[in-house]
Design an enzyme around this catalytic site. Structure first.
Site, PDB file in Angstrom:
ATOM      1  N   CYS A 156      96.249  19.527  57.193  1.00 55.78           N
ATOM      2  CA  CYS A 156      95.719  20.698  56.397  1.00 55.78           C
ATOM      3  C   CYS A 156      95.891  21.891  57.434  1.00 55.78           C
ATOM      4  CB  CYS A 156      94.128  20.161  56.000  1.00 55.78           C
ATOM      5  SG  CYS A 156      93.282  21.223  55.089  1.00 55.78           S
ATOM      6  N   CYS A 169     100.435  25.894  53.305  1.00 53.24           N
ATOM      7  CA  CYS A 169      99.339  24.853  52.728  1.00 53.24           C
ATOM      8  C   CYS A 169     100.021  23.644  52.540  1.00 53.24           C
ATOM      9  CB  CYS A 169      98.553  25.474  51.494  1.00 53.24           C
ATOM     10  SG  CYS A 169      97.552  24.303  50.570  1.00 53.24           S
ATOM     11  N   GLU A 181      96.574  19.342  42.850  1.00 57.92           N
ATOM     12  CA  GLU A 181      95.313  18.194  42.518  1.00 57.92           C
ATOM     13  C   GLU A 181      95.177  17.694  41.229  1.00 57.92           C
ATOM     14  OE1 GLU A 181      93.364  16.570  45.113  1.00 57.92           O
ATOM     15  OE2 GLU A 181      94.550  17.584  46.392  1.00 57.92           O
ATOM     16  N   ASP A 218      93.562  15.270  55.086  1.00 58.43           N
ATOM     17  CA  ASP A 218      93.611  16.641  54.503  1.00 58.43           C
ATOM     18  C   ASP A 218      92.572  16.679  53.533  1.00 58.43           C
ATOM     19  OD1 ASP A 218      95.117  18.820  53.364  1.00 58.43           O
ATOM     20  OD2 ASP A 218      95.573  17.637  51.627  1.00 58.43           O
ATOM     21  N   SER A 219      92.307  17.744  52.901  1.00 57.56           N
ATOM     22  CA  SER A 219      91.464  17.573  51.770  1.00 57.56           C
ATOM     23  C   SER A 219      91.979  16.649  50.469  1.00 57.56           C
ATOM     24  CB  SER A 219      91.251  19.212  51.356  1.00 57.56           C
ATOM     25  OG  SER A 219      92.277  19.538  50.553  1.00 57.56           O
ATOM     26  N   HIS A 245      99.743  21.410  50.490  1.00 55.73           N
ATOM     27  CA  HIS A 245     100.096  20.986  49.161  1.00 55.73           C
ATOM     28  C   HIS A 245     101.114  21.802  48.570  1.00 55.73           C
ATOM     29  CE1 HIS A 245      95.721  19.658  49.115  1.00 55.73           C
ATOM     30  NE2 HIS A 245      95.711  19.157  48.119  1.00 55.73           N
TER      31      HIS A 245
END
Ligand code: DGL
Length: 275
Positions: free
Chosen positions: A77, A192, A160, A13-14, A194
């Protein structure tokens, strides 16, 4: 022992978002080994051009195959899966599973009024991947479906920096999600990886009548099915516990500390994945 089944599941994932999928994979398949890379040095992917994200995805997936000898890749992701899944499936020698198709199916399983929403990054929403996946999943049942999609720029950055509640993120959620609430969807996909960390805030804005759907469990189930079909499930071994290794292209110590809070006790340390 099944030598090929003994290899790890590779995920990327990012950043921290894919840990929601890692959690589901660990819970569903506790005997499986895992290698996870969070590309925190290059996050966020959402606002970046598709060709850049595709390039990162190819780099990460290729490293998982060549450097870590994984048996399957889970693109944890939505942004990367939306723009790179087909290319990864075409070019890699191992099976590749994304989060989009499992998420779309899970969403359709939750709606009663056949009016559903998907929120994601700008890259995911602009790619049209969910429009296509939901159309294809709906065509299997033959029922019509109304879909509303919306990008939520800014959400990933809050996660994040570990700001998953409080006035600033609530205000952003209210601003971004009011049109979604007014669209009267009864099920909303957190498109997403996240966003599950913002579930409380998103739920407050959407109201209790809207089911929030997270594709992580559906993705883990799809991975298990695929491994089972290919006879690649790992056989638990008394001699070797299932290892879980975490890498970050950014600050590995920070990744380990915050990642542990997001994922749980399986994340003890993280190493650098050099870009
Ligand atoms: N977690 C990712 C996703 O599912 C990427 C978010 C980002 O880096 O913008 O889309």
């Amino acid at each position: 022992m099944n030598a090929s089944g003994d290899r790890a599941i590779g995920m990327f994932d990012s950043g921290f978002g894919g840990l929601t999928v890692a959690r589901a994979v660990i819970d569903l398949m506790p005997d499986e080994k895992l290698i996870y890379i969070g590309d925190t040095a290059r996050y966020p992917y959402g606002p970046k051009p598709a060709k850049d994200v595709r390039g990162y995805a190819i780099e990460l997936a290729t490293s998982l195959v060549h450097d870590f000898d994984v048996k399957v890749i889970v693109v944890a992701c939505n942004t990367a899966a939306s723009v790179a899944l087909e290319e990864l499936q075409r070019s890699l020698a191992v099976p590749v599973i994304g989060v989009v198709a499992p998420g779309a199916k899970a969403l359709l399983g939750q709606t009663r009024n056949r009016r559903v929403g998907v929120i994601g990054t700008t890259g995911t929403i602009d790619s049209g991947a969910y429009d296509a996946a939901i159309k294809s999943a709906a065509s299997e049942t033959g029922e019509s479906i109304d879909l509303v999609t919306m990008a939520c720029p800014g959400f990933v950055e809050f996660v994040e920096r570990d700001e998953t509640s409080g006035p600033a993120v609530t205000e952003l959620a209210q601003r971004l999600l009011t049109p979604m609430r007014e669209a009267e969807v009864d099920a909303l996909l957190l498109g997403c990886t996240h966003y599950p960390y913002l579930r409380d805030v998103i739920g407050q804005v959407m109201g209790s009548g809207v089911r929030l759907v997270d594709g992580a469990v559906a993705t883990a189930i799809a991975v298990r099915q695929m491994l089972s079909d290919r006879k690649l499930l790992r056989v638990a071994s008394r001699d070797e516990a299932a290892t879980r290794d975490f890498y970050s292209s950014g600050d590995a110590a920070h990744f380990a500390a915050l990642g542990r809070r997001f994922l749980g006790p399986e994340l003890t340390t993280a190493k650098v994945w050099p870009i």
